[in-house]
Design an enzyme around this catalytic site. Structure first.
Site, PDB file in Angstrom:
ATOM      1  N   ASN A 170     -69.680  29.980  81.652  1.00 39.61           N
ATOM      2  CA  ASN A 170     -70.967  29.403  82.034  1.00 39.61           C
ATOM      3  C   ASN A 170     -71.007  27.883  81.933  1.00 39.61           C
ATOM      4  O   ASN A 170     -71.862  27.256  82.534  1.00 39.61           O
ATOM      5  CB  ASN A 170     -72.091  30.006  81.179  1.00 39.61           C
ATOM      6  CG  ASN A 170     -71.748  30.066  79.718  1.00 39.61           C
ATOM      7  OD1 ASN A 170     -70.714  30.608  79.334  1.00 39.61           O
ATOM      8  ND2 ASN A 170     -72.583  29.503  78.888  1.00 39.61           N
ATOM      9  N   HIS A 220     -81.114  36.909  87.143  1.00 41.96           N
ATOM     10  CA  HIS A 220     -81.619  35.550  87.384  1.00 41.96           C
ATOM     11  C   HIS A 220     -80.517  34.519  87.637  1.00 41.96           C
ATOM     12  O   HIS A 220     -80.797  33.357  87.864  1.00 41.96           O
ATOM     13  CB  HIS A 220     -82.562  35.106  86.257  1.00 41.96           C
ATOM     14  CG  HIS A 220     -81.926  34.776  84.951  1.00 41.96           C
ATOM     15  ND1 HIS A 220     -81.857  33.489  84.475  1.00 41.96           N
ATOM     16  CD2 HIS A 220     -81.340  35.547  84.004  1.00 41.96           C
ATOM     17  CE1 HIS A 220     -81.279  33.494  83.281  1.00 41.96           C
ATOM     18  NE2 HIS A 220     -80.952  34.731  82.989  1.00 41.96           N
ATOM     19  N   CYS A 344     -78.392  27.465  76.370  1.00 38.32           N
ATOM     20  CA  CYS A 344     -78.761  27.954  75.051  1.00 38.32           C
ATOM     21  C   CYS A 344     -78.519  26.918  73.970  1.00 38.32           C
ATOM     22  O   CYS A 344     -79.126  26.970  72.919  1.00 38.32           O
ATOM     23  CB  CYS A 344     -77.947  29.204  74.721  1.00 38.32           C
ATOM     24  SG  CYS A 344     -77.970  30.368  76.058  1.00 38.32           S
TER      25      CYS A 344
HETATM   26  N1  PLP Z   1     -73.477  35.596  79.402  1.00 33.34           N
HETATM   27  C1  PLP Z   1     -73.313  34.467  80.098  1.00 33.34           C
HETATM   28  C2  PLP Z   1     -71.932  34.070  80.516  1.00 33.34           C
HETATM   29  C3  PLP Z   1     -74.407  33.667  80.434  1.00 33.34           C
HETATM   30  O1  PLP Z   1     -74.222  32.546  81.118  1.00 33.34           O
HETATM   31  C4  PLP Z   1     -75.702  34.076  80.012  1.00 33.34           C
HETATM   32  C5  PLP Z   1     -76.884  33.245  80.283  1.00 33.34           C
HETATM   33  O2  PLP Z   1     -76.785  32.037  80.445  1.00 33.34           O
HETATM   34  C6  PLP Z   1     -75.829  35.279  79.296  1.00 33.34           C
HETATM   35  C7  PLP Z   1     -74.693  36.014  79.007  1.00 33.34           C
HETATM   36  C8  PLP Z   1     -77.171  35.800  78.872  1.00 33.34           C
HETATM   37  O3  PLP Z   1     -77.845  36.349  79.967  1.00 33.34           O
HETATM   38  P1  PLP Z   1     -79.427  36.570  79.949  1.00 33.34           P
HETATM   39  O4  PLP Z   1     -80.046  35.225  80.113  1.00 33.34           O
HETATM   40  O5  PLP Z   1     -79.713  37.450  81.126  1.00 33.34           O
HETATM   41  O6  PLP Z   1     -79.754  37.228  78.660  1.00 33.34           O
END
Ligand code: PLP
Length: 412
Positions: A170, A220, A344
């Site tokens: 991400n 999303h 995050c």
């Molecule tokens: N895993 C990855 C690689 C992500 O980028 C994200 C969100 O940014 C998540 C998990 C978490 O997903 P969610 O926002 O749907 O809980």
């Protein structure tokens, strides 16, 4: 506004909203009901499940809707470890205590292999299991953010029950060799979970060809609404439920279905599948143009991650002698939305764990921006961003004593 934070979330596509609206208005029935509006809601959920299953090359019964990527990751990892531990204990009598084996004893005999660059939804789940006695190996990555298959094989122990390796990162967009990881997992009889939250809807995925046992995705990140995701669970992997309650999702994920969200996810998945080739090609062109201009027109800028092996929309660049958080504020004044690390960890001063794992020194990592492009962006926007970025970086460096010192000590 120029929105370049598509890895954090994407705008809901107009067609997706259109598809969702009836389920927020007239077709509001609970899919568990037996009257017409409930039956229509149920049919809509099943249609979305079929669409999504088709995008992965799996059966509808292998898709379970959840509240998003975080829940899917938690469910997959915690429940797969539990299942594997129970299977192991069935084969070893000494671990049994009058027919019932303590969870702590089960977990002590389990080992997970994951990576240092996973999303916190995976990392913190593994850390929670570690506190309960489970062993975890966090694989290193190279400077491009890729794991080594050799190191993965070397890390396998007799107690290894699960690999959890993300499909695409991400922060830096690096794509992992998922097919090869899946082949190792299958050969060694180890469960393989992949967090495909950033990849789903952007990369072609075949769960069969890739030997994936569990896959997490979130609506999303690909033009769908927030608060809905799915977990693919291969038939034959008997994951215990994570949410207890009603009998929804074939008794494995309780809770009234988020009907509008699921319908929206189905529509987003359908659009992504049809348009993927074209959209990703156009997005990659914008990305390459942006990266090229930023690297050539701003001194002391470096690209993090691989040029080639990255998501089409990801641009992650460090501007030495700046601070990511301050850059974000200046860019916001210019009407540009970006991120300093993952969404995050925004607000945290600590350099990102992903850049750290890739060996990027802290002082460089601190000046990092993640610009993530979506299908709604344009080439003109890329040019505007470069001009704004040049101004913002120069403004910050003007006030950075460190930059002055550096320039004063440059030969010539
Ligand atoms: N895993 C990855 C690689 C992500 O980028 C994200 C969100 O940014 C998540 C998990 C978490 O997903 P969610 O926002 O749907 O809980």
């Amino acid at each position: 506004m120029i929105y370049l934070d598509n890895a954090a979330t994407t705008p809901v596509r107009p067609e997706v909203l259109e598809a969702m609206l009836p389920y927020l208005k007239e077709e509001y029935g609970n899919p568990s009901g037996l009257y017409l509006t409930a039956v229509k809601a149920k049919e809509a959920v099943e249609k979305a499940r079929k669409t999504i299953a088709d995008t992965l090359g799996c059966e509808e019964e292998e898709i379970y809707f959840t509240s998003g990527g975080t829940e899917s990751d938690n469910w997959a990892i915690k429940s797969a470890v539990q299942t594997a531990a129970e299977q192991k204990s069935e084969g070893s009598n000494e671990k049994e205590r009058e027919g019932e084996t303590e969870r702590a004893d089960l977990l002590k005999n389990c080992h997970i292999i994951t990576t240092q660059i996973e999303h916190h939804a995976v990392l913190r789940t593994c850390q929670a299991l570690e506190r309960e006695g489970c062993a975890v190996t966090y694989l290193r990555v190279n400077e491009m953010g890729q794991i080594s298959l050799k190191e993965l094989e070397k890390a396998i122990r007799p107690e290894t029950v699960l690999f959890s390796v993300m499909m695409a990162n991400n922060e830096v967009g690096t794509v992992q060799p998922v097919k090869e990881i899946g082949a190792i997992a299958r050969r060694r009889h180890i469960f393989f979970h992949t967090d495909a939250v950033q990849a789903y809807g952007h990369l072609p995925i075949s769960v069969k060809e890739m030997n994936i046992d569990m896959l997490s995705a979130s609506a999303h990140k690909c033009g769908g609404p927030k608060g809905v995701g799915f977990l693919y669970v291969r038939r034959g992997v008997n994951l215990p439920p994570f949410m207890h309650g009603g009998g929804q999702e074939r008794g494995r994920r309780a809770g009234t279905e988020n009907v509008p969200g699921i319908v929206g996810f189905g529509k987003a998945a359908e659009l992504a599948a049809v348009q993927m080739k074209q959209t990703e090609k156009e997005t990659a062109l914008m990305r390459d143009h942006l990266i090229r201009r930023l690297l050539t027109e701003i001194p002391y800028a470096r690209l993090n991650g691989s040029w080639k092996n990255r998501l089409a929309g990801n641009c992650n660049i460090s501007f030495q002698f700046t601070e990511g958080g301050a850059l974000l504020i200046l860019l916001d004044e210019e009407g540009i939305c970006a991120a300093a690390g993952s969404a995050c960890s925004t607000g945290s001063k600590e350099p990102s764990h992903v850049l750290k794992a890739m060996g990027i020194p802290d002082d460089i990592a601190r000046g990092t921006l993640r610009l993530t492009i979506g299908h709604q962006n344009t080439m003109e926007e890329m040019d505007q961003v470069v001009e704004s970025m040049k101004k913002c970086v120069a403004r910050l460096r003007k006030n950075a004593g460190e930059y002055e010192d550096f320039r004063n000590h440059m030969p010539g």
